[in-house]
Scaffold this active site. Structure first.
Site, short mmCIF file in Angstrom:
data_model
loop_
_atom_site.label_atom_id
_atom_site.label_comp_id
_atom_site.label_asym_id
_atom_site.label_seq_id
_atom_site.Cartn_x
_atom_site.Cartn_y
_atom_site.Cartn_z
N SER A 75 31.58 8.11 9.39
CA SER A 75 30.85 7.89 10.67
C SER A 75 31.64 8.08 11.95
O SER A 75 32.85 7.63 11.78
CB SER A 75 30.40 6.59 10.47
N GLY A 128 23.76 -3.46 16.64
CA GLY A 128 23.65 -5.05 17.06
C GLY A 128 22.79 -5.50 18.19
O GLY A 128 23.02 -6.69 18.55
N GLY A 130 19.61 -5.20 18.76
CA GLY A 130 18.19 -5.29 18.82
C GLY A 130 17.16 -4.07 18.90
O GLY A 130 16.15 -4.13 19.34
N LEU A 131 18.00 -2.82 18.75
CA LEU A 131 17.24 -1.66 19.23
C LEU A 131 16.95 -0.71 17.98
O LEU A 131 16.82 0.48 17.94
CB LEU A 131 17.98 -0.87 20.19
N SER A 134 19.94 0.54 12.70
CA SER A 134 19.96 0.84 11.12
C SER A 134 18.71 1.53 10.86
O SER A 134 18.92 2.46 9.90
CB SER A 134 19.79 -0.63 10.51
N ASP A 178 10.39 -0.99 12.51
CA ASP A 178 11.50 -0.31 12.93
C ASP A 178 11.24 1.23 12.49
O ASP A 178 11.66 2.04 13.11
CB ASP A 178 12.69 -1.05 12.69
#
Length: 387
Positions: A75, A128, A130-131, A134, A178
């Site tokens: 990454s 992290g 809230g968008l 993941s 999501d």
């Protein structure tokens, strides 16, 4: 509010990083977006309706096949945190951390990848916040494997592969919101999704034409579905549904039908609040969709957003002081409406503002609420191949 790379620039950057790490070019680069939910929070795992848009921010996956049976994950955002594991030895929780999300997708499709994979991820979806960073990672990898390995996977199957990676491999009990947004959204539209029967429609959302903007404000307080109170809320909803004699809370018609939960006990009062949020939030989604379908003034959506925040704060109890401060400050600075977004316990808020007032509202929340970052969101395209 920094500029995002074009698809061509993003693909070139990911490909160059892959070549630098693995010594050869990738076989392709794929991207999937994060999402912000206009309205419809915590309704997805209750069988209700949601209305997300895809972010212009994406996660990219540069991928090539191997012949040694290994899965090597790198990454650009987590230097030094590489993972190298045999595909045959993948199991839930191993590898962990950021690598668990792409590894979970490979685990779902492992019978199709016996030779192994080299995979580098790069992106700009805030983690992290809230968008759905993941889901963007999972869906980018899922689309890459579908194309690279010529797998017969339709959109719903891609969503399921990505969701199972998060649920079963990482251990986060999310619904399908999501991943559905990341795969199914189209530019210029919000996705109206019935999570129970998976029926969907693309609802035009041209805020620019109305002189409006959707401003996302990152609180700087990170969260994780795997270790936050998200799982507790899901279990509370399931218990409320059982007490009401329904399979899912989406089957409840109106707040009055929740009266049996109010049995005079503390637990009953808590379950009533949780269920009341779900039932009223589902109605808020339908209200917003109806307004947009009818060609009404999108400014009217603002009041619905603000009501949704009050419900998430008071009935569902997933907001935090930082998010409340952003919402209150944005409204005081002239926003038509604002609310927290995502699973809660941190993350971001969204505000519907006049386009001419974006800078003023962003400055107000940065100054009074201490919010470190804000983004103007234009409804964007879903998962796709870049090169």
């Amino acid at each position: 509010m920094s500029e995002l790379p074009t698809d061509e620039e993003a693909a070139a950057r990911a490909a160059a990083a892959f070549t630098g790490r693995f010594g050869a070019a990738p076989e392709g680069v794929w991207a999937a977006p994060g999402r912000v939910n206009v309205i419809g929070e915590h309704t997805d795992y209750n069988g209700g309706h949601v209305l997300p848009v895809a972010l212009p921010h994406t996660t990219r996956a540069a991928v090539a096949r191997r012949d040694d049976g290994r899965l090597v994950l790198v990454s650009a955002q987590h230097p030094g945190a590489d993972a190298d594991v045999a595909v045959a030895e993948l199991e839930p929780g191993t590898p962990g951390g950021w690598a668990g999300y792409p590894a979970g997708v490979v685990h779902q499709l492992r019978e199709a990848v016996p030779g192994g994979l080299s995979l580098l991820v790069d992106g700009d979806v805030p983690a992290g916040a809230g968008l759905s960073s993941s889901a963007a990672l999972e869906c980018a990898v899922a689309v890459a494997l579908r194309d690279l390995l010529d797998l017969d996977l339709g959109p719903d199957e891609l969503v399921d592969v990505a969701r199972r990676a998060e649920n079963d491999f990482v251990g986060a009990p999310t619904g399908i919101l999501d991943q559905s947004a990341s795969v199914l959204c189209t530019a210029g539209h919000a996705l109206h999704l019935d999570t129970r029967d998976r029926g969907s429609e693309q609802v035009p959302l041209d805020l620019e034409a109305a002189g409006l903007a959707l401003l996302v404000v990152d609180s700087g307080t990170t969260h994780s579905h795997a270790d936050s109170g998200y799982g507790d809320r899901r279990r509370e909803c399931e218990e409320a549904a059982r007490r009401l004699g329904v399979g899912l809370l989406c089957e409840v018609t109106g707040v009055d039908a929740l009266a049996p939960l109010d049995d005079g006990t503390e637990r009953g009062a808590l379950l009533l609040r949780r269920a009341r949020h779900v039932v009223t939030e589902d109605a808020r989604v339908e209200e917003v969709v109806g307004l947009l379908r009818a060609g009404g003034d999108p400014r009217e959506v603002g009041a619905v957003l603000t009501a949704g925040h009050a419900s998430l704060r008071d009935d569902f109890e997933v907001s935090v002081p930082e998010l409340d401060a952003i919402v209150e400050t944005a409204l005081a600075a002239g926003a038509h409406g604002a609310r927290m977004v995502g699973g809660g316990f941190g993350g971001s808020a969204v505000a519907l503002v006049d386009a001419a007032a974006v800078d003023d509202v962003a400055a107000a929340v940065a100054g009074r609420a201490g919010a470190p970052r804000s983004y103007v969101v234009v409804p964007s395209a879903g998962a796709r191949r870049l090169s």
